[in-house]
Scaffold this motif. Structure first.
Motif, PDB file in Angstrom:
ATOM      1  N   THR A 113       0.799  -1.235   0.000  1.00 29.79           N
ATOM      2  CA  THR A 113       0.000   0.000   0.000  1.00 29.79           C
ATOM      3  C   THR A 113       0.826   1.276   0.000  1.00 29.79           C
ATOM      4  N   GLY A 114       2.085   1.210   0.389  1.00 33.16           N
ATOM      5  CA  GLY A 114       2.876   2.436   0.468  1.00 33.16           C
ATOM      6  C   GLY A 114       3.755   2.691  -0.725  1.00 33.16           C
ATOM      7  N   VAL A 115       3.654   1.863  -1.774  1.00 35.41           N
ATOM      8  CA  VAL A 115       4.616   1.940  -2.867  1.00 35.41           C
ATOM      9  C   VAL A 115       4.537   3.261  -3.629  1.00 35.41           C
ATOM     10  N   TYR A 116       3.350   3.902  -3.674  1.00 41.13           N
ATOM     11  CA  TYR A 116       3.209   5.166  -4.411  1.00 41.13           C
ATOM     12  C   TYR A 116       3.141   6.395  -3.496  1.00 41.13           C
ATOM     13  N   LYS A 117       3.115   6.158  -2.178  1.00 39.04           N
ATOM     14  CA  LYS A 117       2.915   7.316  -1.293  1.00 39.04           C
ATOM     15  C   LYS A 117       3.804   7.318  -0.057  1.00 39.04           C
TER      16      LYS A 117
ATOM     17  N   ASN B 199      13.590   6.281  -1.179  1.00 33.97           N
ATOM     18  CA  ASN B 199      12.175   6.584  -0.997  1.00 33.97           C
ATOM     19  C   ASN B 199      11.391   6.036  -2.188  1.00 33.97           C
ATOM     20  N   HIS B 200      10.466   5.105  -1.927  1.00 35.32           N
ATOM     21  CA  HIS B 200       9.697   4.498  -3.007  1.00 35.32           C
ATOM     22  C   HIS B 200       8.842   5.530  -3.744  1.00 35.32           C
ATOM     23  N   ALA B 201       8.119   6.381  -2.995  1.00 34.85           N
ATOM     24  CA  ALA B 201       7.213   7.343  -3.625  1.00 34.85           C
ATOM     25  C   ALA B 201       7.958   8.307  -4.538  1.00 34.85           C
ATOM     26  N   GLN B 202       9.170   8.667  -4.165  1.00 37.82           N
ATOM     27  CA  GLN B 202       9.963   9.593  -4.971  1.00 37.82           C
ATOM     28  C   GLN B 202      10.281   8.991  -6.337  1.00 37.82           C
ATOM     29  N   HIS B 203      10.433   7.696  -6.393  1.00 33.66           N
ATOM     30  CA  HIS B 203      10.776   7.032  -7.647  1.00 33.66           C
ATOM     31  C   HIS B 203       9.550   6.582  -8.429  1.00 33.66           C
ATOM     32  N   THR B 204       8.539   6.037  -7.753  1.00 39.53           N
ATOM     33  CA  THR B 204       7.366   5.503  -8.455  1.00 39.53           C
ATOM     34  C   THR B 204       6.342   6.577  -8.780  1.00 39.53           C
ATOM     35  N   ASN B 205       6.090   7.484  -7.833  1.00 41.93           N
ATOM     36  CA  ASN B 205       5.060   8.510  -8.032  1.00 41.93           C
ATOM     37  C   ASN B 205       5.612   9.712  -8.779  1.00 41.93           C
ATOM     38  N   VAL B 206       6.733  10.249  -8.292  1.00 37.60           N
ATOM     39  CA  VAL B 206       7.330  11.435  -8.917  1.00 37.60           C
ATOM     40  C   VAL B 206       8.141  11.039 -10.160  1.00 37.60           C
TER      41      VAL B 206
ATOM     42  N   GLU C  38       8.452   2.073 -13.041  1.00 37.77           N
ATOM     43  CA  GLU C  38       7.634   0.898 -12.789  1.00 37.77           C
ATOM     44  C   GLU C  38       8.382  -0.046 -11.864  1.00 37.77           C
ATOM     45  N   CYS C  39       7.627  -0.902 -11.186  1.00 39.36           N
ATOM     46  CA  CYS C  39       8.238  -1.832 -10.231  1.00 39.36           C
ATOM     47  C   CYS C  39       9.319  -2.688 -10.893  1.00 39.36           C
ATOM     48  N   LYS C  40       9.056  -3.127 -12.139  1.00 43.70           N
ATOM     49  CA  LYS C  40       9.994  -4.026 -12.811  1.00 43.70           C
ATOM     50  C   LYS C  40      11.300  -3.338 -13.196  1.00 43.70           C
TER      51      LYS C  40
ATOM     52  N   VAL D 166      14.320  13.587 -16.731  1.00 42.64           N
ATOM     53  CA  VAL D 166      13.335  14.155 -15.809  1.00 42.64           C
ATOM     54  C   VAL D 166      12.093  14.529 -16.592  1.00 42.64           C
ATOM     55  N   ASN D 167      10.949  14.040 -16.157  1.00 42.28           N
ATOM     56  CA  ASN D 167       9.682  14.362 -16.808  1.00 42.28           C
ATOM     57  C   ASN D 167       9.069  15.581 -16.118  1.00 42.28           C
TER      58      ASN D 167
END
Length: 412
Positions: A271-275, A329-336, A340-342, A374-375
């Motif tokens: 549950t915390g992977v994006y936040k 930090n997961h959110a920094q990489h996945t959300n920002v 992708e996880c893979k 950077v997007n």
């Protein structure tokens, strides 16, 4: 004579390679599955796995609902389409089969799929028939696919090619030894002695001549030194790197089944992977959202029930573990960052047992920061940064351009 021998050897190599290539092509053709009649089985497989597999098995196994093996003999296509489009409507109409089915499965309401067409239903039935027509396999492993057959054929083909190359290399070695013997005779090293007719004697004499050469001995020594040096440095660089680590977990959880076949999003369990900083380990309650009705009698699912009843957490073994000196930090990489996880964990949806696919070393992270763009689209935070970067560079802005290589980013 020597020239003719090498021509013959080259021709033999070409013939062997072509022969094995043809054999491999014929084997691949023979293993290809024919399309099922009455519908597109390939399309049916996509529809089934995307919409039906959460509650139904393609064989006779019961999950939430009944297994679909032999469904075409139990109900006709017209009835199946009505049931799939509006199952509760069929139950409300008083259809005896539908009412009995509804009551037998504890009045669990099936999800309606009103957009399914006749062709969709036929394709699903074709896929179910294809699965049950295949040779008997473990139901947990699913149907045998043409991809697996192709992989097996490819492996056999590679093995045969390797054997053929070894044979050719042996012939080349024999030819070289023969040439060496001929040169020795021509140079007068044999001293007029009678020529040896034994292959073993020729082979031994040839090896002695080769290793008696000072240049050959020096070359072998340096090769050994270089290989030993490389092995030493590889061992030193491998300290703390656990690539390929795949520990046994207390419960046999298959990501291939859940994330791959069932298409469950990673964030549903983690549950915390994006936040959050951590992706999080799913609690037993998350498992129970499905497994309070699905496969309750499975020995692995019973372990979850035992953990809940005894109020003891499931002791999952951590697979990916960064040292304490590194911040991530997961959110920094996945959300920002939009990764992708893979990108870091590999093809998780194909893993029965999760293993660490990437090295997760500092060099690996730094290399990613140097290559990743950077997007900044529709993100006001990056507007001034993009403007400043464009003033000094014509290339795209990478993570390293916004401080991605600074030590304090990960170590503080």
């Amino acid at each position: 004579m020597i020239r003719n021998f090498y021509k013959s050897l080259l021709a033999l190599a070409v013939v062997v390679t072509i022969s094995f290539s043809n054999a491999f092509a014929q084997d691949s053709t023979a293993t290809a599955a024919a399309p099922a009649g009455g519908g597109d089985a390939a399309k049916g497989e996509q529809l089934f796995k995307g919409n039906c597999a959460q509650c139904h098995a393609a064989n006779s196994e019961q999950i939430v609902g009944p297994g679909l093996a032999g469904i075409e003999s139990r109900r006709d296509l017209a009835w199946l389409k009505k049931w799939i489009n509006n199952p509760m409507g069929v139950v409300a109409s008083g259809d005896k089969y539908a009412v009995d089915l509804f009551n037998r499965f504890n009045k669990t309401q099936m999800t309606a799929f009103p957009n399914f067409t006749d062709d969709d239903v036929k394709s699903i039935v074709a896929y179910v028939n294809q699965v049950n027509a295949a040779p008997a396999t473990d139901p947990n492993k699913g149907p045998v696919t043409t991809t697996a057959a192709s992989d097996t054929g490819s492996g056999k083909f590679v093995n045969v090619i390797l054997i053929a190359l070894l044979v050719i290399m042996g012939l080349v070695l024999i030819a070289l030894l023969g040439i060496l013997q001929l040169l020795n005779k021509l140079s007068g090293k044999t001293g007029g002695a009678a020529p040896s007719t034994s292959f073993g004697e020729k082979f031994q004499t040839g090896l002695k001549d080769v290793f008696a050469n000072r240049t050959v001995r020096i070359a072998i020594t340096w090769v050994f030194i270089l290989l030993a040096t490389k092995a030493t440095f590889d061992g030193l660089y491998g300290i703390g790197v656990h690539q390929g680590y795949a520990p046994k977990q207390p419960i046999s959880f298959s990501h291939k089944l859940h994330a791959g076949e069932m298409k469950i999003n990673c964030a549903y369990c983690h549950t915390g992977v994006y936040k959050g900083k951590q992706s999080g380990i799913p609690s037993a309650n998350i498992c129970m959202n499905c497994h309070n009705t699905i496969k309750r009698e499975s020995p692995e699912i019973q372990k979850i029930y035992t953990a809940i009843e005894t109020n003891k957490p499931i002791e999952w073994v951590r697979v990916h573990n960064l040292p304490d000196l590194a911040y991530f930090n997961h959110a920094q990489h996945t959300n920002v960052g939009g990764l992708e996880c893979k990108d870091c964990h590999g093809d998780i949806e194909k893993m029965e047992v999760v293993q660490q696919r990437s090295t997760l070393t500092m060099g690996w992270c730094v290399d990613c920061h140097r290559k990743t763009e950077v997007n900044g689209k529709d993100n006001a935070y990056y507007d001034k940064l993009m403007e400043a970067h464009s003033a000094v560079s014509k290339g795209s802005m990478k993570v390293e351009d916004i401080g991605g290589l600074e030590c304090a980013r990960c170590h503080y």
